[in-house]
Design a protein around this motif. Structure first.
Motif, mmCIF file in Angstrom:
data_model
loop_
_atom_site.group_PDB
_atom_site.id
_atom_site.type_symbol
_atom_site.label_atom_id
_atom_site.label_comp_id
_atom_site.label_asym_id
_atom_site.label_seq_id
_atom_site.Cartn_x
_atom_site.Cartn_y
_atom_site.Cartn_z
ATOM 1 N N LEU A 32 0.814 -1.211 0.000
ATOM 2 C CA LEU A 32 0.000 0.000 0.000
ATOM 3 C C LEU A 32 0.856 1.273 0.000
ATOM 4 N N SER A 36 0.313 4.198 -2.740
ATOM 5 C CA SER A 36 -0.018 5.589 -2.402
ATOM 6 C C SER A 36 1.075 6.533 -2.897
ATOM 7 N N SER A 43 -1.099 7.966 2.691
ATOM 8 C CA SER A 43 -1.676 6.662 3.047
ATOM 9 C C SER A 43 -3.060 6.844 3.657
ATOM 10 N N HIS A 47 -6.451 4.914 2.484
ATOM 11 C CA HIS A 47 -7.333 4.174 3.396
ATOM 12 C C HIS A 47 -8.733 4.775 3.481
ATOM 13 N N PRO A 51 -10.114 0.213 2.324
ATOM 14 C CA PRO A 51 -9.694 -0.191 3.661
ATOM 15 C C PRO A 51 -8.469 -1.118 3.682
ATOM 16 N N ASN A 52 -8.228 -1.808 2.558
ATOM 17 C CA ASN A 52 -7.101 -2.744 2.528
ATOM 18 C C ASN A 52 -6.694 -3.038 1.090
ATOM 19 N N LYS A 53 -5.648 -3.812 0.955
ATOM 20 C CA LYS A 53 -5.108 -4.136 -0.370
ATOM 21 C C LYS A 53 -6.106 -4.933 -1.193
#
Length: 194
Positions: A32, A36, A43, A47, A51-53
């Protein structure tokens, strides 16, 4: 309204950056922070949108599927000469997109990445699209009598996904010349003798 426009731009930048990172590093090795950084956002902004990869990978696959569907449908509509010609045009456009569009390329790569379970099923969509095109070719008399639309779809999809996979390390496999070689070999078998 300005915030919404800026959020949409940021989201698209993240999807594009993620596609580039997933396309070169694969899902497991992509981070991540790298995404970004490539997108030029914090970051926290990443997010906020994802919320996640895995959510980011799913967004890349979804964008790839939308692009692939739009370009195959557009090329099929524009093709002159029937359903087989539409299939040839769609394969050519899709292979061009795999070579030139990081999002489409990453979508196909993510769908086959063994380190994750893909929900988008881009490969399944491609098989269904090709099979439907060949079923339509059968109905319009453009498919040789002894050729099953199902069998032909397996061959065309395996060949195109093979070119896509080989092209990950050598772009020549995704070239117009390689796609032309595929059709030079396959079309005489698919088409009626006359």
């Amino acid at each position: 309204m300005v915030k919404q426009a800026r959020a949409a731009v940021t989201r698209q930048a993240l999807i594009s950056a993620a596609a580039e990172v997933f396309g070169t590093d694969g899902y497991a090795m992509a981070t991540l922070p790298a995404i970004s950084s490539r997108a030029g956002v914090s970051s926290g902004a990443l997010h906020f949108h994802f919320p996640n990869k895995e959510a980011l990978a799913a967004a890349v696959e979804s964008a790839a599927a939308e692009s692939a569907l739009a370009l195959t449908e557009k090329s099929a509509r524009a093709a002159k000469g029937g359903r087989l010609q539409a299939l040839v045009a769609a394969v050519s456009r899709l292979m061009d997109a795999v070579a030139d569009d990081p999002v489409v390329r990453a979508g196909f790569r993510l769908g086959a990445d063994p380190s994750r379970k893909s929900e988008a099923k881009l490969h399944d969509w491609w098989y269904e699209w090709v099979r439907n095109a060949l079923v339509q070719a059968r109905r319009s008399g453009e498919l040789a009598e002894d050729v099953s639309a199902e069998d032909a779809a397996v061959v065309v999809v395996a060949a195109t996904l093979g070119l896509e996979t080989l092209g990950a390390t050598d772009r020549y496999w995704q070239s117009a010349e390689r796609v032309s070689q595929l059709w030079s070999f396959a079309l005489p078998r698919l088409s009626p003798a006359e």
